[in-house]
Write an enzyme that holds these catalytic residues in place. Structure first.
Site, PDB file in Angstrom:
ATOM      1  N   ASP A 122       0.842  -1.196   0.000  1.00 23.61           N
ATOM      2  CA  ASP A 122       0.000   0.000   0.000  1.00 23.61           C
ATOM      3  C   ASP A 122       0.875   1.242   0.000  1.00 23.61           C
ATOM      4  OD1 ASP A 122      -2.053   1.779   0.119  1.00 23.61           O
ATOM      5  OD2 ASP A 122      -2.776   1.195   2.096  1.00 23.61           O
ATOM      6  N   GLY A 123       1.179   1.714  -1.200  1.00 20.99           N
ATOM      7  CA  GLY A 123       1.984   2.918  -1.349  1.00 20.99           C
ATOM      8  C   GLY A 123       1.301   3.963  -2.205  1.00 20.99           C
ATOM      9  N   LYS A 124       0.159   3.587  -2.808  1.00 17.87           N
ATOM     10  CA  LYS A 124      -0.638   4.498  -3.637  1.00 17.87           C
ATOM     11  C   LYS A 124       0.241   5.224  -4.645  1.00 17.87           C
ATOM     12  CE  LYS A 124      -3.990   4.981   0.099  1.00 17.87           C
ATOM     13  NZ  LYS A 124      -3.252   4.125   1.065  1.00 17.87           N
ATOM     14  N   ARG A 125       1.045   4.464  -5.370  1.00 16.27           N
ATOM     15  CA  ARG A 125       1.977   5.037  -6.331  1.00 16.27           C
ATOM     16  C   ARG A 125       1.218   5.690  -7.491  1.00 16.27           C
ATOM     17  NH1 ARG A 125       4.914   4.968  -2.432  1.00 16.27           N
ATOM     18  NH2 ARG A 125       6.804   3.701  -2.266  1.00 16.27           N
ATOM     19  N   THR A 173      -1.486  -0.772  -4.440  1.00 19.06           N
ATOM     20  CA  THR A 173      -2.460   0.299  -4.635  1.00 19.06           C
ATOM     21  C   THR A 173      -1.857   1.398  -5.498  1.00 19.06           C
ATOM     22  OG1 THR A 173      -1.764   1.341  -2.557  1.00 19.06           O
ATOM     23  CG2 THR A 173      -3.670  -0.147  -2.474  1.00 19.06           C
TER      24      THR A 173
END
Length: 305
Positions: free
Chosen positions: A95-98, A132
């Site tokens: 979950d790093g929302k790159r 993510t």
């Protein structure tokens, strides 16, 4: 992911977001008072959590920010804990929302989902099963992730309707007769064309928060065959009843995340007063969540499948 959920008989995702100040009493004091020491504590704690939840839940989700805060040492701890979770046969969501475009987005995707050239071969760097991503830059920022995920048989999970209170500031703005989150959902269908798995679910999934149950139900109807990652259960106020509409009739289709409510369960009076061992509090919190989802959502059908 569908198979992992079926094997464990529940859709629980345990979010591992380690905060040093919330670790069990005396835990941090076992390590040096340095950045390396804190990173070692985060790794040790993460491994303990993995050991507790591996027999119970199908997935874990690592929030990278809590590791990145401690620099290279923190990232090394994250990598080691991900590898350990995979060794315990847990699926891992990074979950790093790159978010980026073109070759940079593809580099992110190769890093977390794919492989990089090293010498005369290709080697994985992080080995997550899904990650993510933020769709704000449009298709240029999503297509590279989908390409790598498709090649590696991994997943990408697009922010569609998030669980935070200020989500409405942008996601509810109406454009061409629809709120922005619905435009993202419609485009997600295009990004996922031809990416359906053998179990009927697409490798392109959606983040849809438990704290907006009406929108969750609306998006489930709009996006059949799209796996939802559902944050907001528990500490943020979302209930099992709120997310029931996110499942398909067979109890699949929604992966329900719980982070602080599980990993720091020992800080809650209801568990702290019952268990001397903090690990037992974490275990009981997972069991309670599984039972809650089984009793109040279609996920209960997984127990008989």
């Amino acid at each position: 992911m569908v198979q992992a959920v079926r094997r464990k008989g529940n859709p629980v995702v345990v979010g591992i977001d380690p905060r040093p100040e919330e670790l069990p009493p005396g835990f941090l004091e076992q390590f040096p008072e340095t950045r390396m020491g804190v990173a070692q504590a985060l790794e040790a704690f993460g491994r303990e959590i993995v050991d507790v939840v591996a027999p119970l839940a199908p997935l874990v989700k690592f929030q990278s920010a809590f590791y990145e805060a401690y620099g290279p040492e923190g990232l090394a701890a994250l990598h080691a804990t991900i590898e350990y979770a995979r060794s315990r046969e847990l699926l891992v969501i990074f979950d790093g929302k790159r978010n980026d475009i073109g070759s940079t987005a593809e580099a992110y995707a190769r890093a977390y989902l794919g492989k990089e050239p090293v010498g005369g071969s290709f080697e994985p760097s992080w080995q997550a099963d899904a990650m993510t991503i933020n769709p704000y830059l449009g298709s240029d920022g999503v297509a590279p992730f989908v390409k790598i995920a498709s090649r590696e048989r991994k997943g990408v999970i697009v922010l569609v309707r998030t669980s935070n209170a200020s989500a409405r500031e942008f996601q509810d703005l109406v454009c061409d007769g629809l709120p922005v989150y619905r435009h993202v959902a419609n485009r997600l269908k295009e990004w996922g064309k031809g990416k359906q798995g053998t179990e009927g679910y697409n490798l392109v999934g959606a983040v849809v928060g438990a704290t907006y149950p009406a929108e969750l139900a609306e998006l489930r109807a709009e996006l059949p065959g799209v796996m939802f990652l559902v944050p907001g259960y528990g500490t943020q106020g979302g209930t099992a009843e709120d997310i029931a509409a996110g499942f398909d009739p067979n109890g699949q289709g929604a992966l329900v995340n719980n982070s602080r409510g599980i990993t720091f369960a020992y800080n809650k009076a209801a568990y702290r007063d019952r268990f001397d061992d903090w690990r037992r509090a974490v275990e009981q919190a997972v069991v309670d969540m599984i039972d809650d989802l089984a009793a109040n959502t279609p996920a209960g059908r997984l127990r008989s499948s």
